[in-house]
Write a protein that holds these residues in place. Structure first.
Motif, PDB file in Angstrom:
ATOM      1  N   GLY A   1       0.828  -1.209   0.000  1.00 59.29           N
ATOM      2  CA  GLY A   1       0.000   0.000   0.000  1.00 59.29           C
ATOM      3  C   GLY A   1       0.862   1.258   0.000  1.00 59.29           C
ATOM      4  N   VAL A   2       1.987   1.183  -0.697  1.00 62.19           N
ATOM      5  CA  VAL A   2       2.935   2.303  -0.730  1.00 62.19           C
ATOM      6  C   VAL A   2       3.118   2.741  -2.188  1.00 62.19           C
ATOM      7  CG1 VAL A   2       5.383   2.887  -0.405  1.00 62.19           C
ATOM      8  CG2 VAL A   2       4.155   1.650   1.396  1.00 62.19           C
ATOM      9  N   ARG A   3       3.051   4.066  -2.430  1.00 65.62           N
ATOM     10  CA  ARG A   3       3.327   4.571  -3.779  1.00 65.62           C
ATOM     11  C   ARG A   3       4.825   4.835  -3.926  1.00 65.62           C
ATOM     12  NH1 ARG A   3      -0.404   8.336  -2.147  1.00 65.62           N
ATOM     13  NH2 ARG A   3       1.307   9.841  -2.260  1.00 65.62           N
ATOM     14  N   ILE A   4       5.300   4.830  -5.168  1.00 70.42           N
ATOM     15  CA  ILE A   4       6.735   5.038  -5.396  1.00 70.42           C
ATOM     16  C   ILE A   4       7.196   6.357  -4.775  1.00 70.42           C
ATOM     17  CG2 ILE A   4       8.475   5.504  -7.188  1.00 70.42           C
ATOM     18  CD1 ILE A   4       7.232   3.342  -8.885  1.00 70.42           C
ATOM     19  N   ASP A   5       6.353   7.390  -4.876  1.00 70.79           N
ATOM     20  CA  ASP A   5       6.792   8.694  -4.355  1.00 70.79           C
ATOM     21  C   ASP A   5       6.862   8.721  -2.816  1.00 70.79           C
ATOM     22  OD1 ASP A   5       3.714   8.947  -5.106  1.00 70.79           O
ATOM     23  OD2 ASP A   5       4.098  10.266  -3.406  1.00 70.79           O
ATOM     24  N   GLU A   6       6.309   7.691  -2.173  1.00 71.65           N
ATOM     25  CA  GLU A   6       6.404   7.618  -0.700  1.00 71.65           C
ATOM     26  C   GLU A   6       7.671   6.890  -0.231  1.00 71.65           C
ATOM     27  OE1 GLU A   6       1.791   7.392   0.771  1.00 71.65           O
ATOM     28  OE2 GLU A   6       2.524   5.688  -0.397  1.00 71.65           O
ATOM     29  N   LEU A   7       8.429   6.327  -1.172  1.00 73.38           N
ATOM     30  CA  LEU A   7       9.657   5.609  -0.805  1.00 73.38           C
ATOM     31  C   LEU A   7      10.760   6.609  -0.464  1.00 73.38           C
ATOM     32  CD1 LEU A   7       9.769   2.993  -3.724  1.00 73.38           C
ATOM     33  CD2 LEU A   7       9.185   2.502  -1.329  1.00 73.38           C
ATOM     34  N   ASP A   8      11.670   6.174   0.437  1.00 76.63           N
ATOM     35  CA  ASP A   8      12.853   6.993   0.725  1.00 76.63           C
ATOM     36  C   ASP A   8      14.012   6.624  -0.193  1.00 76.63           C
ATOM     37  OD1 ASP A   8      12.170   8.696   3.086  1.00 76.63           O
ATOM     38  OD2 ASP A   8      11.570   6.723   3.845  1.00 76.63           O
ATOM     39  N   ALA A   9      14.013   5.400  -0.704  1.00 75.50           N
ATOM     40  CA  ALA A   9      15.095   4.972  -1.594  1.00 75.50           C
ATOM     41  C   ALA A   9      14.703   3.665  -2.278  1.00 75.50           C
ATOM     42  CB  ALA A   9      16.393   4.762  -0.805  1.00 75.50           C
TER      43      ALA A   9
END
Ligand code: KG4
Ligand code: ZN
Length: 359
Positions: free
Chosen positions: A74-82
């Motif tokens: 349930g995570v979008r790419i833009d919510e990733l830190d790396a």
């Protein structure tokens, strides 16, 4: 230190894997997703991993596996830190596929890339699973490696000993093949050994009692080959006896070498760091886990090993290694080249030449 969310990609052997992990050192981390697609069926007819088949299968599967990992989390790419990926060591075609995919995602989303050493990822899995503090003694037992290391920190490894010939997983796989079991041989031998007698055949225990912490398994494999040649056609009880005798010999060798490593570690790090960790695919073996636990107890060490699904190759351990490196400001250039060979300990030099940035 803030909590980080990292996507990890693993393609160095025959598993196409991706995962999203959230956390901060020393762990434990939260696995928001962990998707592993095994290529076993594609390789089984050949009795081992065929690099060309593996690379093609990674190309075909990876995009969907990454999409699944993000969706499950349930995570979008833009919510990733790396974005982290295995950059070696491993089968180079597969490593290229995973690293290139990670670079594309990182570039497109303007996120840092972390090129992960696969061995470092195995080494740090006990922190993902149980938040184990540094330093600890690590036994890394996988299909390609068998080493004992003191782990002082991320990128800080002191090599105590390694195999002088076969890796321990390789010994399992080759022995399994000799007695007609399918690939990968480790789980097959473990299951069959339960029905056999561990003292039915006398097999050599190379290096046992020797100084230092090196390992050797090729004599064991040769001894099994001779038994098989002499026996001709093997019936089921004989196969089970060979499996049990082989596993007992492996356990004796590992226990002896580990005891030597525990003593050296206690001498170098003193009483406060008495932690022992096992990692890598072979550490999924319950009989081996029990023996290692006993060796640790005898020497006054705590023992930690990740659940079996985190011992064999997976994306979560790559994501976690990414979190550990990101926390230290260690990210990599998009020009980072995949490495077929990449030893963990190069005379005490840090693994990987991460670009040091202010954290
Ligand atoms: O860590 P891993 O998944 O891949 C590498 O990085 O090499 O390890 C794979 C190896 C194979 O040799 C496999 O036979 C062995 O781990 N393995 C086991 C068990 N499960 C996997 N060996 C012994 N007992 C097991 N239960
Ligand atoms: Zn591995």
């Amino acid at each position: 230190m803030r909590v980080m969310t990292v996507l990890g990609i693993e393609t160095s052997c025959d598993e196409t894997a991706a995962a999203v992990v959230r956390g901060r050192p020393p762990g434990p981390g939260t696995m928001l997703s962990n998707v592993v697609l095994s290529q076993l069926d594609a390789h089984r007819p050949y009795g081992g991993v065929v690099p060309e088949i593996a690379a093609r299968a990674h190309v075909e599967a990876l995009d969907a596996i990454v999409a699944r990992a993000l969706e499950d989390a349930g995570v979008r790419i833009d919510e990733l830190d790396a974005v982290a990926a295995t950059a070696g060591p491993g089968l180079i075609g597969g490593v290229m596929v995973g690293l290139l995919t990670a670079k594309a995602i990182a570039l497109g989303a303007n996120k840092p890339l972390i090129a992960v050493n696969h061995l470092e990822a195995h080494a740090l899995t006990a922190r993902l699973a149980a938040g184990i503090e540094f330093p600890f003694l690590l036994l890394l037992i996988s299909g390609g490696h068998c080493q004992l290391l003191a782990v002082e920190g991320v990128g800080r490894y002191r090599l105590y000993g390694a195999t002088i010939d076969d890796a321990v997983g390789e010994a399992f796989d080759k022995t399994a093949k000799l007695i007609g079991l399918p690939y990968p041989g480790g789980p097959e031998i473990e299951a069959l050994a339960k029905r056999g007698r561990p003292k039915a055949f006398h097999l050599p225990r190379s290096m046992v009692g020797r100084e230092g912490c090196d390992f050797s398994f090729s004599g064991l494999k040769t001894a099994v080959r001779q038994i098989v040649l002499k026996a001709g056609k093997l019936d089921e009880p004989t196969k089970a006896d060979i499996a049990a005798s082989f596993q007992a010999a492996i356990i004796d060798i590992l226990s002896d070498r580990v005891r030597a490593g525990l003593k050296r570690f206690a001498g170098e790090f003193g009483a406060k760091g008495k932690r022992f960790v096992a990692a890598g695919g072979v550490a999924a073996n319950q009989a081996i886990r029990t023996a290692l636990d006993a060796a640790a107890k005898d020497e006054g060490f705590s023992f930690s090993v990740a659940p079996p699904e985190l011992c064999t190759d997976n994306g979560a351990m790559i994501a976690w290694a990414g979190i550990e490196r990101l926390a230290l400001g260690l990210t990599d250039d998009l020009g980072f080249s995949p490495r077929a060979r990449w030893p963990l300990s190069q005379d005490g030099q840090p693994a990987g030449l991460g670009v040091l940035q202010p954290a």
